[in-house]
Design a protein around this motif. Structure first.
Motif, PDB file in Angstrom:
ATOM      1  N   ALA A 122       0.852  -1.216  -0.068  1.00 42.13           N
ATOM      2  CA  ALA A 122       0.230   0.030   0.035  1.00 42.13           C
ATOM      3  C   ALA A 122       0.937   1.190  -0.137  1.00 42.13           C
ATOM      4  CB  ALA A 122      -0.984   0.010   1.111  1.00 42.13           C
ATOM      5  N   VAL A 123       1.830   1.213   0.740  1.00 42.47           N
ATOM      6  CA  VAL A 123       2.729   2.446   0.905  1.00 42.47           C
ATOM      7  C   VAL A 123       3.466   2.442  -0.544  1.00 42.47           C
ATOM      8  CG1 VAL A 123       5.034   3.065   1.598  1.00 42.47           C
ATOM      9  CG2 VAL A 123       3.438   2.262   3.243  1.00 42.47           C
ATOM     10  N   ARG A 124       3.716   1.422  -1.225  1.00 38.85           N
ATOM     11  CA  ARG A 124       4.318   1.396  -2.628  1.00 38.85           C
ATOM     12  C   ARG A 124       3.345   2.039  -3.699  1.00 38.85           C
ATOM     13  NH1 ARG A 124       6.437  -3.284  -6.599  1.00 38.85           N
ATOM     14  NH2 ARG A 124       4.283  -3.799  -6.661  1.00 38.85           N
ATOM     15  N   GLY A 125       2.232   1.852  -3.390  1.00 39.88           N
ATOM     16  CA  GLY A 125       1.165   2.529  -4.543  1.00 39.88           C
ATOM     17  C   GLY A 125       1.103   3.834  -4.262  1.00 39.88           C
ATOM     18  N   ILE A 126       1.318   4.268  -2.918  1.00 40.05           N
ATOM     19  CA  ILE A 126       1.251   5.694  -2.680  1.00 40.05           C
ATOM     20  C   ILE A 126       2.516   6.595  -3.044  1.00 40.05           C
ATOM     21  CG2 ILE A 126       0.839   7.632  -0.864  1.00 40.05           C
ATOM     22  CD1 ILE A 126      -0.768   5.530   0.650  1.00 40.05           C
ATOM     23  N   ALA A 127       3.455   5.803  -2.716  1.00 41.54           N
ATOM     24  CA  ALA A 127       5.016   6.359  -2.930  1.00 41.54           C
ATOM     25  C   ALA A 127       5.833   5.058  -3.887  1.00 41.54           C
ATOM     26  CB  ALA A 127       5.833   6.584  -1.770  1.00 41.54           C
ATOM     27  N   PRO A 128       5.703   5.423  -5.033  1.00 47.00           N
ATOM     28  CA  PRO A 128       6.414   4.146  -6.005  1.00 47.00           C
ATOM     29  C   PRO A 128       7.890   4.107  -5.566  1.00 47.00           C
ATOM     30  CG  PRO A 128       4.906   5.863  -7.230  1.00 47.00           C
ATOM     31  CD  PRO A 128       4.958   6.442  -5.799  1.00 47.00           C
ATOM     32  N   THR A 129       8.309   3.209  -5.685  1.00 53.43           N
ATOM     33  CA  THR A 129       9.779   2.835  -5.429  1.00 53.43           C
ATOM     34  C   THR A 129      10.671   3.384  -6.650  1.00 53.43           C
ATOM     35  OG1 THR A 129       9.899   0.768  -6.544  1.00 53.43           O
ATOM     36  CG2 THR A 129       9.638   0.744  -4.201  1.00 53.43           C
ATOM     37  N   ARG A 130      12.023   3.567  -6.432  1.00 51.92           N
ATOM     38  CA  ARG A 130      12.677   4.037  -7.488  1.00 51.92           C
ATOM     39  C   ARG A 130      12.557   3.462  -8.803  1.00 51.92           C
ATOM     40  NH1 ARG A 130      16.919   7.917  -6.857  1.00 51.92           N
ATOM     41  NH2 ARG A 130      18.369   8.134  -8.688  1.00 51.92           N
ATOM     42  N   ALA A 131      12.443   2.196  -8.718  1.00 53.91           N
ATOM     43  CA  ALA A 131      12.562   1.421  -9.897  1.00 53.91           C
ATOM     44  C   ALA A 131      10.969   1.442 -10.702  1.00 53.91           C
ATOM     45  CB  ALA A 131      12.489  -0.125  -9.676  1.00 53.91           C
ATOM     46  N   GLN A 132       9.896   1.897 -10.040  1.00 54.35           N
ATOM     47  CA  GLN A 132       8.550   2.236 -10.641  1.00 54.35           C
ATOM     48  C   GLN A 132       8.500   3.662 -11.569  1.00 54.35           C
ATOM     49  OE1 GLN A 132       6.417   1.207  -6.913  1.00 54.35           O
ATOM     50  NE2 GLN A 132       5.155   0.395  -8.315  1.00 54.35           N
ATOM     51  N   LEU A 133       9.418   4.530 -10.995  1.00 55.76           N
ATOM     52  CA  LEU A 133       9.309   5.940 -11.424  1.00 55.76           C
ATOM     53  C   LEU A 133       9.514   5.866 -13.003  1.00 55.76           C
ATOM     54  CD1 LEU A 133      11.080   7.815  -8.604  1.00 55.76           C
ATOM     55  CD2 LEU A 133       8.565   7.723  -9.239  1.00 55.76           C
ATOM     56  N   ALA A 134       9.251   6.670 -13.831  1.00 57.77           N
ATOM     57  CA  ALA A 134       9.514   6.769 -15.174  1.00 57.77           C
ATOM     58  C   ALA A 134      11.007   6.922 -15.166  1.00 57.77           C
ATOM     59  CB  ALA A 134       8.846   7.837 -15.821  1.00 57.77           C
ATOM     60  N   PRO A 135      11.491   6.335 -16.354  1.00 53.36           N
ATOM     61  CA  PRO A 135      12.858   6.566 -16.496  1.00 53.36           C
ATOM     62  C   PRO A 135      13.445   7.898 -16.645  1.00 53.36           C
ATOM     63  CG  PRO A 135      11.996   5.871 -18.645  1.00 53.36           C
ATOM     64  CD  PRO A 135      10.863   5.892 -17.506  1.00 53.36           C
ATOM     65  N   PRO A 136      14.600   8.061 -15.672  1.00 44.80           N
ATOM     66  CA  PRO A 136      15.164   9.328 -15.510  1.00 44.80           C
ATOM     67  C   PRO A 136      15.753   9.808 -16.865  1.00 44.80           C
ATOM     68  CG  PRO A 136      16.704   7.661 -14.617  1.00 44.80           C
ATOM     69  CD  PRO A 136      15.219   6.887 -14.957  1.00 44.80           C
ATOM     70  N   ALA A 137      16.057   9.180 -18.058  1.00 43.25           N
ATOM     71  CA  ALA A 137      16.200   9.608 -19.265  1.00 43.25           C
ATOM     72  C   ALA A 137      15.780   8.907 -20.101  1.00 43.25           C
ATOM     73  CB  ALA A 137      17.920   9.688 -19.501  1.00 43.25           C
ATOM     74  N   ARG A 138      14.804   9.415 -21.138  1.00 46.84           N
ATOM     75  CA  ARG A 138      14.070   8.527 -21.955  1.00 46.84           C
ATOM     76  C   ARG A 138      14.598   8.211 -23.221  1.00 46.84           C
ATOM     77  NH1 ARG A 138       9.310  13.065 -22.332  1.00 46.84           N
ATOM     78  NH2 ARG A 138      11.282  14.201 -22.538  1.00 46.84           N
ATOM     79  N   PRO A 139      15.288   8.913 -24.060  1.00 47.74           N
ATOM     80  CA  PRO A 139      15.855   8.258 -25.390  1.00 47.74           C
ATOM     81  C   PRO A 139      16.947   7.589 -25.022  1.00 47.74           C
ATOM     82  CG  PRO A 139      16.162  10.951 -24.945  1.00 47.74           C
ATOM     83  CD  PRO A 139      15.753  10.334 -23.808  1.00 47.74           C
ATOM     84  N   ARG A 140      16.665   6.189 -25.635  1.00 45.83           N
ATOM     85  CA  ARG A 140      17.621   4.995 -25.529  1.00 45.83           C
ATOM     86  C   ARG A 140      18.692   5.490 -26.673  1.00 45.83           C
ATOM     87  NH1 ARG A 140      15.719  -0.555 -26.521  1.00 45.83           N
ATOM     88  NH2 ARG A 140      18.072  -0.870 -25.040  1.00 45.83           N
ATOM     89  N   ALA A 141      19.748   4.940 -26.341  1.00 45.09           N
ATOM     90  CA  ALA A 141      20.945   5.334 -27.167  1.00 45.09           C
ATOM     91  C   ALA A 141      21.764   3.958 -27.310  1.00 45.09           C
ATOM     92  CB  ALA A 141      21.728   6.312 -26.887  1.00 45.09           C
ATOM     93  N   ASP A 142      22.386   3.874 -28.544  1.00 42.79           N
ATOM     94  CA  ASP A 142      23.354   3.043 -28.982  1.00 42.79           C
ATOM     95  C   ASP A 142      24.681   2.733 -28.137  1.00 42.79           C
ATOM     96  OD1 ASP A 142      21.455   1.737 -30.594  1.00 42.79           O
ATOM     97  OD2 ASP A 142      22.130   2.899 -32.241  1.00 42.79           O
ATOM     98  N   ALA A 143      25.031   1.900 -27.608  1.00 45.60           N
ATOM     99  CA  ALA A 143      26.353   1.799 -26.928  1.00 45.60           C
ATOM    100  C   ALA A 143      26.973   0.525 -26.892  1.00 45.60           C
ATOM    101  CB  ALA A 143      26.193   2.327 -25.480  1.00 45.60           C
ATOM    102  N   PRO A 144      28.128   0.137 -27.051  1.00 52.04           N
ATOM    103  CA  PRO A 144      28.617  -1.217 -27.043  1.00 52.04           C
ATOM    104  C   PRO A 144      28.402  -2.007 -25.569  1.00 52.04           C
ATOM    105  CG  PRO A 144      30.254   0.303 -27.036  1.00 52.04           C
ATOM    106  CD  PRO A 144      29.317   1.028 -27.252  1.00 52.04           C
ATOM    107  N   ALA A 145      27.865  -3.195 -25.933  1.00 54.44           N
ATOM    108  CA  ALA A 145      28.040  -4.005 -24.738  1.00 54.44           C
ATOM    109  C   ALA A 145      29.636  -4.563 -24.501  1.00 54.44           C
ATOM    110  CB  ALA A 145      27.148  -5.161 -24.877  1.00 54.44           C
ATOM    111  N   LEU A 146      29.965  -4.322 -23.233  1.00 57.54           N
ATOM    112  CA  LEU A 146      31.282  -4.634 -22.754  1.00 57.54           C
ATOM    113  C   LEU A 146      31.577  -5.595 -21.839  1.00 57.54           C
ATOM    114  CD1 LEU A 146      32.385  -1.013 -22.742  1.00 57.54           C
ATOM    115  CD2 LEU A 146      32.380  -2.454 -24.721  1.00 57.54           C
ATOM    116  N   PRO A 147      31.286  -6.964 -22.305  1.00 55.01           N
ATOM    117  CA  PRO A 147      31.554  -7.979 -21.110  1.00 55.01           C
ATOM    118  C   PRO A 147      32.631  -7.876 -20.528  1.00 55.01           C
ATOM    119  CG  PRO A 147      30.812  -8.788 -23.300  1.00 55.01           C
ATOM    120  CD  PRO A 147      31.320  -7.494 -23.698  1.00 55.01           C
TER     121      PRO A 147
END
Length: 505
Positions: free
Chosen positions: A168-193
């Motif tokens: 119920a608290v999470r419904g009122i105050a969403p967790t950080r992971a639930q918030l809209a992404p802090p930067a919307r435009p996805r960009a290409d970057a190499p995966a570096l294992p």
């Protein structure tokens, strides 16, 4: 059906009472008493808030809020709706019984509700910490049956209520992971294992490291990303801006040879310098939080070295805005990722952040406003050609949220605007602003003005005036223009729940 459930409940209670539990007589009664009135969980929360960083404080706050909701529900609804008597203690060995027996009704178990609410609240913010607390919460729940003060059904009902309170608290105050992404435009970057192709400059002087627990940040990064090329900076007296610039330039050239990315371990000032280099060389930037506050990394969603490593290895990246600063002659004077300020704002931030861990963000902001406005002096400036007398001028890269005079954080790092806030230095401005701060209506004060613009020109700056940007202090030129550069930098960032939903994951 009710009689069957009640019969099972009593049978389970008697089975627990009759069985010998090695070590239980010494541990469980004490654990049960330690959880009276939530003291055990308040102690855990206080320890996390004092010893941990921002993620620990956020998890502790969510756990306490969940506990408060659960406790209020148990005491106002649960105990009064089902007035079940406590178990008879005849079957419970005397050594297990509590010295002070509870006098409230038995259903549901308040201790169980608090334990599960706190642990679930922490887990919703940080699953690993919640998992670590789960055995303690389970032991507290079992201790209530073991000491004879609750039936198992009371404990199960309390646990379910506690989990419900956390959600119920999470419904009122969403967790950080639930918030809209802090930067919307996805960009290409190499995966570096394992960091292959990543060249990292580590500022060993960043952050507040206690001498007794000091670690080698270079080795820390190498252990996390064994195939990355890691360069230490600031270890052997090389702590000047020129040395940092040279180290970043060399790292960027090497990253281009590898078709990889530039990495930086340090605070906001170090990240600022790395961002300018990464943008110039058109390289993705991996921000490894290693400073005291790490505002940009936290707003980006990177809260630990492990977060940054997962993003780099997965190749998850977004484009973020930057702000270019130009002097009156058109010469570039620098860039900023977070904030720019002139006037009293730098001192306000310093005071607010000193008090925030002890008082919370809102009270700390009020205390900072009171202190700074009592000691500061206004500046005479021209802002976009208009003569102004100001206590302070603040400009944020993208829209900030929080207390009007002292914004706290951003949810979007690519919204295309400058968040400008000015505090007038006119007649009685200080008194009116102090009154607004003390009354909690600071953002509505007529002496505080806000605007969302793409560029800002500041002129008429008196010689000797200083400005602050991304935690760094520098002399201000006579004229300065701030101009947004949309999606100017590609940075690695873990995907949020919103990103995963959008991909159908």
């Amino acid at each position: 059906m009710r009689k069957i459930v009640s019969s099972w409940d009593r049978a389970a209670f008697l089975a627990v009472a009759a069985r010998h539990w090695p070590g239980g007589d010494r541990v469980l009664p004490r654990l049960s008493r330690s959880a009276d009135h939530g003291l055990l969980w308040f102690g855990v929360a206080a320890g996390a808030a004092l010893a941990g960083g921002r993620p620990a404080r956020r998890a502790a706050l969510r756990g306490v809020a969940s506990l408060a909701v659960a406790s209020a529900t148990v005491n106002t609804v649960g105990k009064r709706s089902v007035r079940r008597l406590r178990p008879v203690l005849d079957a419970v060995p005397l050594v297990r019984q509590l010295s002070r027996q509870p006098f409230t009704t038995s259903f549901p178990s308040g201790h169980s509700a608090s334990a599960v609410a706190f642990t679930t609240g922490v887990a919703l913010e940080n699953p690993a910490w919640g998992l670590a607390l789960a055995p303690v919460a389970a032991s507290v729940c079992f201790s209530r049956v073991y000491t004879g003060v609750h039936y198992p059904g009371d404990v199960l009902a309390g646990a379910a209520l506690g989990a419900g309170a956390a959600f119920a608290v999470r419904g009122i105050a969403p967790t950080r992971a639930q918030l809209a992404p802090p930067a919307r435009p996805r960009a290409d970057a190499p995966a570096l294992p394992r960091g292959e192709g990543l060249v990292v400059v580590v500022n060993a002087g960043s952050g507040q490291r206690a001498a007794g627990v000091r670690t080698d940040p270079v080795q820390e990064v190498r252990s996390a990303l064994p195939l990355a090329e890691v360069t230490g900076y600031g270890q052997d007296g090389g702590d000047g801006e020129g040395d940092l610039g040279k180290a970043l330039e060399s790292a960027a050239l090497r990253a281009r040879e590898l078709d990889g990315a530039l990495g930086v371990f340090g605070g906001d000032g170090t990240v600022n310098a790395a961002a300018a280099v990464a943008r110039r060389h058109r390289l993705p930037l991996a921000v490894l939080p290693g400073g005291t506050y790490n505002h940009f990394a936290y707003d980006l969603g990177i809260e630990s070295l492990a977060d940054a490593c997962r993003a780099v290895e997965a190749g998850e990246a977004v484009a973020v805005d930057m702000v270019r600063m130009c002097a009156g002659d058109g010469e570039e004077a620098g860039w900023f990722l977070n904030t720019f300020s002139i006037g009293a704002y730098p001192e306000l931030v310093r005071v607010r952040e000193r008090w925030a861990p002890r008082t919370g963000a809102w009270p700390a902001g009020v205390l900072a406003a009171v202190h700074v406005l009592r000691t500061a002096r206004p500046l005479r400036l021209e802002v976009d050609g208009r003569r102004r007398r100001l206590w302070m001028l603040f400009a944020g890269n993208c829209t900030y949220r929080g207390l009007g005079l002292a914004p706290v954080r951003r949810h979007d790092l690519a919204d295309g605007v400058l968040d400008v806030r000015t505090v007038s230095g006119g007649p009685l401005a200080r008194t009116r602003l102090l009154a607004a701060a003390l009354g909690g209506s600071l953002k509505h004060s007529p002496v505080l003005r806000t605007a969302r613009v793409r560029s800002l020109r500041i002129s008429g700056i008196r010689r000797g005036t200083h400005l602050a940007y991304d935690g760094e202090i520098a002399p201000a030129p006579a004229e300065l223009t701030l101009r947004k550069e949309n999606e100017a930098l590609v940075v690695y960032r873990l995907p949020t729940e919103w990103d995963l939903r959008g991909r159908g994951v």
